[in-house]
Design an enzyme around this catalytic site. Structure first.
Site, PDB file in Angstrom:
ATOM      1  N   LYS A 121       0.830  -1.207   0.000  1.00  0.00           N
ATOM      2  CA  LYS A 121       0.000   0.000   0.000  1.00  0.00           C
ATOM      3  C   LYS A 121       0.863   1.255   0.000  1.00  0.00           C
ATOM      4  O   LYS A 121       0.686   2.144  -0.847  1.00  0.00           O
ATOM      5  CB  LYS A 121      -0.931   0.014   1.214  1.00  0.00           C
ATOM      6  CG  LYS A 121      -1.889   1.206   1.226  1.00  0.00           C
ATOM      7  CD  LYS A 121      -2.625   1.350   2.549  1.00  0.00           C
ATOM      8  CE  LYS A 121      -1.772   2.061   3.566  1.00  0.00           C
ATOM      9  NZ  LYS A 121      -2.516   2.435   4.787  1.00  0.00           N
ATOM     10  N   ASP A 140      -6.524   0.629   1.114  1.00  0.00           N
ATOM     11  CA  ASP A 140      -6.687   0.945   2.526  1.00  0.00           C
ATOM     12  C   ASP A 140      -8.107   0.588   2.936  1.00  0.00           C
ATOM     13  O   ASP A 140      -8.843  -0.060   2.192  1.00  0.00           O
ATOM     14  CB  ASP A 140      -6.361   2.419   2.787  1.00  0.00           C
ATOM     15  CG  ASP A 140      -7.408   3.360   2.221  1.00  0.00           C
ATOM     16  OD1 ASP A 140      -8.308   2.902   1.473  1.00  0.00           O
ATOM     17  OD2 ASP A 140      -7.344   4.568   2.523  1.00  0.00           O
TER      18      ASP A 140
END
Length: 211
Positions: A121, A140
């Site tokens: 991420k 997320d």
């Protein structure tokens, strides 16, 4: 509507809503974005944006961060939560960048994820926004929630969700679709009370009203 068609329509509508998407985090170079993104885990962007000016005033460069006392870093980042892990990881990342990458934040997923505390991420966010390189889609909590509600995935693991999303969008859209879903998740489709009555995706949402 097929999943691919829905994905395309989501991008088209949200690109009109957010014509110039960019991170809510404040940063001016790849290292600052990496640190800010690392601090944003389980923390609001607003809080991170209050902490990072203090951090970068005290440790302006990657070399400074590598040489920092980890306990001092802990005190500066304490309000972002999980501060001990975050402080240790930031120092470790800075040290590795200095020792292995000649003081420059690396420009590939394979290299970035070798840094302390950097998973896909964070790496995807840094690559897309600091370097204009799309190697993945950052997943997320907002992306995870909207991807499920919009019927783009049935998975719960971020890595598997990313694998489901990537084929639905051209590579050049990977960075933007993260921004779109994050912003829309905060403003219109939050976890507890989705605002379905004002949602511009309402008519194509297979799970409207789902919390």
């Amino acid at each position: 509507m097929k999943k691919t068609e829905r994905a395309t329509e989501i991008h088209a509508r949200l690109s009109r809503r957010y014509p110039e998407p960019e991170p809510a985090l404040h940063w001016s170079d790849p290292w600052q974005l990496l640190v800010a993104t690392a601090l944003s885990a389980q923390c609001t962007d607003e809080r991170v944006n209050k902490v990072t000016p203090i951090f970068f005033e005290k440790w302006p460069t990657i070399a400074d961060a590598a040489g920092a006392d980890v306990m001092e870093v802990e005190e500066v980042v304490r309000s972002t939560g999980f501060f001990r892990n975050k402080a240790r990881n930031i120092k470790a990342a800075a040290t590795r960048i200095m020792e292995v990458y000649s003081g420059e934040v690396p420009r590939s997923m394979a290299e970035l994820i070798t840094l302390g505390g950097v998973a896909r991420k964070t790496a995807s966010i840094v690559l897309a926004n600091a370097f204009g390189i799309n190697e993945g889609i950052a997943v997320d909590t907002h992306v995870k929630r909207l991807a499920f509600r919009m019927g783009l995935t049935a998975k719960t693991d971020p890595v598997q969700i990313e694998k489901d999303l990537m084929p639905l969008y051209p590579r050049e859209q990977w960075g933007d679709i993260n921004h779109y879903l994050v912003f829309f998740g905060r403003e219109v489709c939050p976890a507890r009370k989705p605002k379905c009555d004002i949602c511009e995706l309402n008519d194509i949402c297979p799970k409207k009203g789902v919390k």
